[in-house]
Design a protein around this motif. Structure first.
Motif, PDB file in Angstrom:
ATOM      1  N   SER A  95       0.744  -1.075   0.079  1.00 15.86           N
ATOM      2  CA  SER A  95       0.279   0.123  -0.003  1.00 15.86           C
ATOM      3  C   SER A  95       0.745   1.324   0.299  1.00 15.86           C
ATOM      4  O   SER A  95       0.176   2.668  -0.226  1.00 15.86           O
ATOM      5  CB  SER A  95      -1.085  -0.085   1.407  1.00 15.86           C
ATOM      6  N   SER A 112      -9.297  -2.562   5.808  1.00 19.80           N
ATOM      7  CA  SER A 112      -7.355  -2.530   5.539  1.00 19.80           C
ATOM      8  C   SER A 112      -6.674  -1.599   6.672  1.00 19.80           C
ATOM      9  O   SER A 112      -5.868  -0.901   6.346  1.00 19.80           O
ATOM     10  CB  SER A 112      -7.917  -1.435   3.813  1.00 19.80           C
ATOM     11  N   SER A 128      -3.096  -0.651   6.522  1.00 20.78           N
ATOM     12  CA  SER A 128      -2.855  -0.100   4.940  1.00 20.78           C
ATOM     13  C   SER A 128      -2.164   2.069   5.051  1.00 20.78           C
ATOM     14  O   SER A 128      -2.492   2.391   6.109  1.00 20.78           O
ATOM     15  CB  SER A 128      -3.872   0.065   4.180  1.00 20.78           C
TER      16      SER A 128
END
Length: 428
Positions: A116, A402, A405
């Protein structure tokens, strides 16, 4: 409870203004100052009068509000959170490069989703330590660095075999062109950015961050995308809740506290981490400043409850099998109660009752998170706080996707719901 978008708008501003733990606690302190809190130095003698106070140490903040007439043995109600997030941090000798590119040497902090961080415009921020012993915050909030991914033409197997990144070789960001790599170039650049004289910086704690601002997402803007929600979402909610409890006019039966620690992502073992003595020292000094004894301290701690607020996992629509089949927390479904019988979370049945009561008073729904038995369970500052201080602790948080991230995703309503549950807990 109707959704107040203003709270989430304010969270977005807080996230954007807090690229590092040092900035986060400075911003939280500024908000508490507006609510009447004042900073106290750890090296000074503390007064036992009522009112709001806070201590800043590095990337940690402990703030508390003593109600009028509070006895020395009055228990505490604590909201615990952490200020750090996984990222790329600058090494002691940062100037490096090759093949015509100037690069910055970085070290991996915590457990980021490394992919990411590729092909993102990165800024640079942190704390500069000066020759005279002072510190200065710095924030280069513009595209300065980038970790470019290797083109698929040179890595045809990436689509079939998956991306494989070497932490040392593949994550060093580019920040310019040139072959004349000289020690001191990056720090000289930051001195100029911060308006400091050349050679005044002798130490630094610097980290990269994605400069893309937080944004609403979705057909009806029902989602929020942004950086460092793990765990500045909880720091922001805890700050708002403490300010509300201190200024709301309610008769408070406890001393409400916000404990925002650094270094949770790396184990909490530091002088600003939850496994250090900072919280216990502050709470004990508060008891003693009000004329209390060791007996009063023991009584206060025995009646104290801490909500360890950290983000947790919302059910992922593409990987639902990774979750427990009977526990699927949804975004915008309210805060989650985190449970693990092996004490990776500190919640037990009595803690659940405390949190359920707070949510009921606030009119806030809540959900429960339990890990799939076949998956390892993460942990938080909750078990550390419970074990180190003998304080009943409950693990809660907001459900996100996520996690870890450079850019995470939550429901736009959940920050507001979490903050309201925390207010009810602190006022309870």
């Amino acid at each position: 409870m109707s959704f107040d978008r203003g709270h989430t708008d304010d969270l977005m501003s807080f996230l954007a203004a807090s690229p590092t733990p040092y900035h986060a606690v400075a911003n939280a302190a500024g908000r508490l100052e507006k609510a009447g809190f004042r900073q106290v130095a750890e090296t000074d003698a503390w007064e036992g009068t009522s009112g709001g106070r806070y201590v800043l140490r590095g990337g940690a903040l402990i703030a508390w509000y003593v109600p009028e007439g509070a006895a020395p043995h009055t228990p505490f109600r604590i909201v615990g959170a952490h200020t750090d997030s996984p990222n790329l941090r600058v090494k002691p000798r940062p100037d490096t490069g090759g093949h015509g590119f100037r690069q910055v040497a970085v070290e991996i902090y915590g457990g980021p989703l490394m992919n990411s961080w590729l092909d993102r415009d990165l800024g640079l921020a942190g704390r500069l330590s000066l020759r005279d012993g002072a510190t200065r915050l710095v924030d280069v909030n513009r595209p300065l660095l980038r970790v470019p991914q290797l083109a698929i033409h040179l890595d045809r197997a990436v689509s079939s075999d998956g991306l494989k990144l070497d932490k040392q070789r593949h994550l060093q960001p580019i920040w310019g062109l040139g072959d004349d790599i000289r020690d001191g170039d990056l720090i000289a650049f930051l001195e100029q950015e911060a308006g400091l004289s050349p050679g005044s910086v002798t130490g630094w704690d610097l980290m990269t961050y994605a400069v893309e601002p937080p944004a609403y997402l979705g057909r009806s803007e029902e989602l929020l995308a942004g950086p460092r929600m793990d765990n500045l979402l909880s720091v922001h909610a805890g700050t708002a809740a403490l300010a509300a409890a201190a200024t709301g006019g309610a008769e408070l039966p406890h001393v409400p506290v916000l404990a925002a620690f650094d270094h949770e992502e790396t184990g909490s073992q530091s002088d600003t981490g939850a496994d250090g003595p900072l919280l216990g020292t502050v709470l004990e000094r508060s008891v003693l400043a009000r004329g209390g004894s060791y007996e009063d301290r023991a009584r206060a701690f025995a009646g104290t409850v801490c909500l360890s607020s950290d983000t947790g996992h919302a059910v992922h629509p593409n990987y639902a099998e990774r979750h427990d089949p009977t526990h699927h927390p949804r975004v915008n479904g309210g805060p989650i109660l985190k449970v693990n019988v092996n004490n990776r979370y500190a919640t037990d049945g009595t803690g659940r009752a405390v949190f359920a009561a707070a949510c009921e008073r606030a009119g806030v729904p809540f959900q429960t998170f339990v890990s799939n038995n076949s998956m390892p369970c993460g942990t938080t500052i909750g078990p550390i706080t419970a074990a180190r201080h003998g304080i009943r602790t409950v693990d809660i948080g907001a459900a996100i996707l996520s996690m870890h991230s450079a850019r995470e995703l939550c429901g736009a309503e959940d920050p507001f719901l979490l903050a309201n549950a925390l207010v009810a807990f602190l006022e309870g």
